[in-house]
Design a protein around this motif. Sequence first.
Motif, PDB file in Angstrom:
ATOM      1  N   VAL A   1       0.864  -1.183   0.000  1.00  0.00           N
ATOM      2  CA  VAL A   1       0.000   0.000   0.000  1.00  0.00           C
ATOM      3  C   VAL A   1       0.897   1.227   0.000  1.00  0.00           C
ATOM      4  CG1 VAL A   1      -1.762   1.316   1.249  1.00  0.00           C
ATOM      5  CG2 VAL A   1      -1.852  -1.201   1.223  1.00  0.00           C
ATOM      6  N   LEU A   2       0.611   2.168  -0.887  1.00  0.00           N
ATOM      7  CA  LEU A   2       1.338   3.431  -0.956  1.00  0.00           C
ATOM      8  C   LEU A   2       0.469   4.501  -0.309  1.00  0.00           C
ATOM      9  CD1 LEU A   2       4.085   4.287  -2.229  1.00  0.00           C
ATOM     10  CD2 LEU A   2       2.773   5.132  -4.196  1.00  0.00           C
ATOM     11  N   ALA A   3       1.000   5.205   0.695  1.00  0.00           N
ATOM     12  CA  ALA A   3       0.190   6.168   1.432  1.00  0.00           C
ATOM     13  C   ALA A   3       1.069   7.262   2.009  1.00  0.00           C
ATOM     14  CB  ALA A   3      -0.578   5.477   2.557  1.00  0.00           C
ATOM     15  N   ASP A   4       0.578   8.503   1.953  1.00  0.00           N
ATOM     16  CA  ASP A   4       1.323   9.618   2.537  1.00  0.00           C
ATOM     17  C   ASP A   4       1.504   9.430   4.042  1.00  0.00           C
ATOM     18  OD1 ASP A   4       1.640  10.945   0.113  1.00  0.00           O
ATOM     19  OD2 ASP A   4      -0.279  11.981   0.305  1.00  0.00           O
ATOM     20  N   ASP A   5       0.528   8.830   4.696  1.00  0.00           N
ATOM     21  CA  ASP A   5       0.606   8.527   6.129  1.00  0.00           C
ATOM     22  C   ASP A   5       0.475   7.013   6.292  1.00  0.00           C
ATOM     23  OD1 ASP A   5       0.296   8.177   8.858  1.00  0.00           O
ATOM     24  OD2 ASP A   5      -0.931   9.976   9.120  1.00  0.00           O
ATOM     25  N   PRO A   6       1.585   6.292   6.257  1.00  0.00           N
ATOM     26  CA  PRO A   6       1.520   4.829   6.288  1.00  0.00           C
ATOM     27  C   PRO A   6       0.883   4.278   7.560  1.00  0.00           C
ATOM     28  CG  PRO A   6       3.695   5.568   5.565  1.00  0.00           C
ATOM     29  CD  PRO A   6       2.972   6.771   6.076  1.00  0.00           C
ATOM     30  N   GLU A   7       1.148   4.905   8.693  1.00  0.00           N
ATOM     31  CA  GLU A   7       0.561   4.422   9.946  1.00  0.00           C
ATOM     32  C   GLU A   7      -0.961   4.510   9.891  1.00  0.00           C
ATOM     33  OE1 GLU A   7       0.184   5.591  14.677  1.00  0.00           O
ATOM     34  OE2 GLU A   7       1.497   6.759  13.370  1.00  0.00           O
ATOM     35  N   ALA A   8      -1.478   5.657   9.457  1.00  0.00           N
ATOM     36  CA  ALA A   8      -2.928   5.829   9.365  1.00  0.00           C
ATOM     37  C   ALA A   8      -3.532   4.841   8.376  1.00  0.00           C
ATOM     38  CB  ALA A   8      -3.264   7.261   8.964  1.00  0.00           C
ATOM     39  N   ALA A   9      -2.832   4.603   7.260  1.00  0.00           N
ATOM     40  CA  ALA A   9      -3.333   3.661   6.259  1.00  0.00           C
ATOM     41  C   ALA A   9      -3.383   2.239   6.818  1.00  0.00           C
ATOM     42  CB  ALA A   9      -2.453   3.708   5.015  1.00  0.00           C
ATOM     43  N   ALA A  10      -2.364   1.869   7.601  1.00  0.00           N
ATOM     44  CA  ALA A  10      -2.343   0.537   8.192  1.00  0.00           C
ATOM     45  C   ALA A  10      -3.462   0.375   9.217  1.00  0.00           C
ATOM     46  CB  ALA A  10      -0.989   0.269   8.837  1.00  0.00           C
ATOM     47  N   LEU A  11      -3.683   1.403  10.031  1.00  0.00           N
ATOM     48  CA  LEU A  11      -4.769   1.350  11.017  1.00  0.00           C
ATOM     49  C   LEU A  11      -6.123   1.259  10.324  1.00  0.00           C
ATOM     50  CD1 LEU A  11      -3.464   3.977  13.582  1.00  0.00           C
ATOM     51  CD2 LEU A  11      -3.665   1.507  13.956  1.00  0.00           C
ATOM     52  N   LYS A  12      -6.290   2.010   9.253  1.00  0.00           N
ATOM     53  CA  LYS A  12      -7.547   1.959   8.496  1.00  0.00           C
ATOM     54  C   LYS A  12      -7.756   0.575   7.910  1.00  0.00           C
ATOM     55  CE  LYS A  12     -10.000   4.115   4.616  1.00  0.00           C
ATOM     56  NZ  LYS A  12      -9.913   5.110   3.521  1.00  0.00           N
ATOM     57  N   TRP A  13      -6.697  -0.016   7.386  1.00  0.00           N
ATOM     58  CA  TRP A  13      -6.809  -1.359   6.799  1.00  0.00           C
ATOM     59  C   TRP A  13      -7.201  -2.374   7.868  1.00  0.00           C
ATOM     60  CZ3 TRP A  13      -4.976  -6.341   6.893  1.00  0.00           C
ATOM     61  CH2 TRP A  13      -5.181  -7.104   5.729  1.00  0.00           C
ATOM     62  N   TYR A  14      -6.585  -2.247   9.043  1.00  0.00           N
ATOM     63  CA  TYR A  14      -6.950  -3.140  10.142  1.00  0.00           C
ATOM     64  C   TYR A  14      -8.424  -2.970  10.511  1.00  0.00           C
ATOM     65  CZ  TYR A  14      -7.425  -5.130  14.779  1.00  0.00           C
ATOM     66  OH  TYR A  14      -7.887  -5.867  15.841  1.00  0.00           O
ATOM     67  N   ASP A  15      -8.859  -1.731  10.673  1.00  0.00           N
ATOM     68  CA  ASP A  15     -10.244  -1.474  11.086  1.00  0.00           C
ATOM     69  C   ASP A  15     -11.248  -1.972  10.047  1.00  0.00           C
ATOM     70  OD1 ASP A  15      -9.436  -0.317  13.465  1.00  0.00           O
ATOM     71  OD2 ASP A  15      -9.429   1.716  12.654  1.00  0.00           O
ATOM     72  N   GLU A  16     -10.913  -1.816   8.778  1.00  0.00           N
ATOM     73  CA  GLU A  16     -11.854  -2.188   7.718  1.00  0.00           C
ATOM     74  C   GLU A  16     -11.864  -3.688   7.434  1.00  0.00           C
ATOM     75  OE1 GLU A  16     -11.009   0.111   4.251  1.00  0.00           O
ATOM     76  OE2 GLU A  16     -11.835   1.975   5.091  1.00  0.00           O
ATOM     77  N   HIS A  17     -10.716  -4.346   7.609  1.00  0.00           N
ATOM     78  CA  HIS A  17     -10.609  -5.714   7.123  1.00  0.00           C
ATOM     79  C   HIS A  17     -10.382  -6.779   8.189  1.00  0.00           C
ATOM     80  CE1 HIS A  17     -10.666  -4.171   3.066  1.00  0.00           C
ATOM     81  NE2 HIS A  17      -9.637  -3.385   3.324  1.00  0.00           N
ATOM     82  N   LEU A  18      -9.841  -6.409   9.338  1.00  0.00           N
ATOM     83  CA  LEU A  18      -9.509  -7.419  10.337  1.00  0.00           C
ATOM     84  C   LEU A  18     -10.300  -7.311  11.627  1.00  0.00           C
ATOM     85  CD1 LEU A  18      -5.593  -7.619  10.087  1.00  0.00           C
ATOM     86  CD2 LEU A  18      -7.309  -8.895   8.803  1.00  0.00           C
ATOM     87  N   ALA A  19     -10.707  -6.100  12.002  1.00  0.00           N
ATOM     88  CA  ALA A  19     -11.256  -5.873  13.344  1.00  0.00           C
ATOM     89  C   ALA A  19     -12.476  -6.722  13.648  1.00  0.00           C
ATOM     90  CB  ALA A  19     -11.585  -4.388  13.521  1.00  0.00           C
TER      91      ALA A  19
END
Length: 258
Positions: A179-197
């Motif tokens: 994943v390419l993102a200006d804010d990698p930490e925020a992108a990873a947290l979003k991915w966790y919340d959307e797909h794993l939580a």
Amino acid sequence: MGEAINPLKAWLERDGGLLRLRLARPKANIVDAAMIGALQQALGAHLGSPALRAVLLDAEGPHFSFGASVDEHMPEQCAQMLKTLHALVRQMLDSPVPILVAIRGQCLGGGLEVAAAGNLLFVAPDARLGQPEIRLGVFAPAASCLLPPRVGQSRAEELLFSGRSIDGAEAFRIGLADVLADDPEAAALKWYDEHLAALSASSLRFAVRAARCDRVPAIKQKLETVEAMYLEELMASHDAVEGLRAFLEKRSANWENR
């Protein structure tokens, strides 16, 4: 920010579903014995939690990591350093839950080896990723095992043989970054919340095992081979020791091609 393990910060969030690990010795975040030990301790303490769904590894400061300690690569210390680093890599490969890695700034050498042992890499476009070991007269054992499955043999060889660094955008194009993102930490947290939580943590663990049951044993077997090559053959050569000494002494290496 919760439990602090110097030089690593570790804490749980998302109701114990997400283990946060943060390299906390900026700006270099050197992957030395202390950092490796702290990562091993934190993973060992939490990976067995039945509620855990993922790990997110990131770093304080502008850079993920400048890499391993060159001092610890010298002949008198390199065996212990390499064995502990590779033990951490194996621990990450054996993780029962996905390891997400958020990268900004420099992510080089041993830093990239640790990152590549994770599952999904979230990378800033202007990050710099590379394995510069060959320029010091050595090679990157873990990366030699981890990069080919990620980016293909020829692309991995180009990076390992040249020692060049690539930016996040190129890393994404070749499949090193997921994943390419200006804010990698925020992108990873979003991915966790959307797909794993919302998933069953138990079923997720089976999915992780199933996806990696053939790949991980092959990587671990190759890692054992290249570790022996590094310690028994490479470090017995003139140029490997000369290159490391030249780096520490801030001078050009005198290669004798032996």
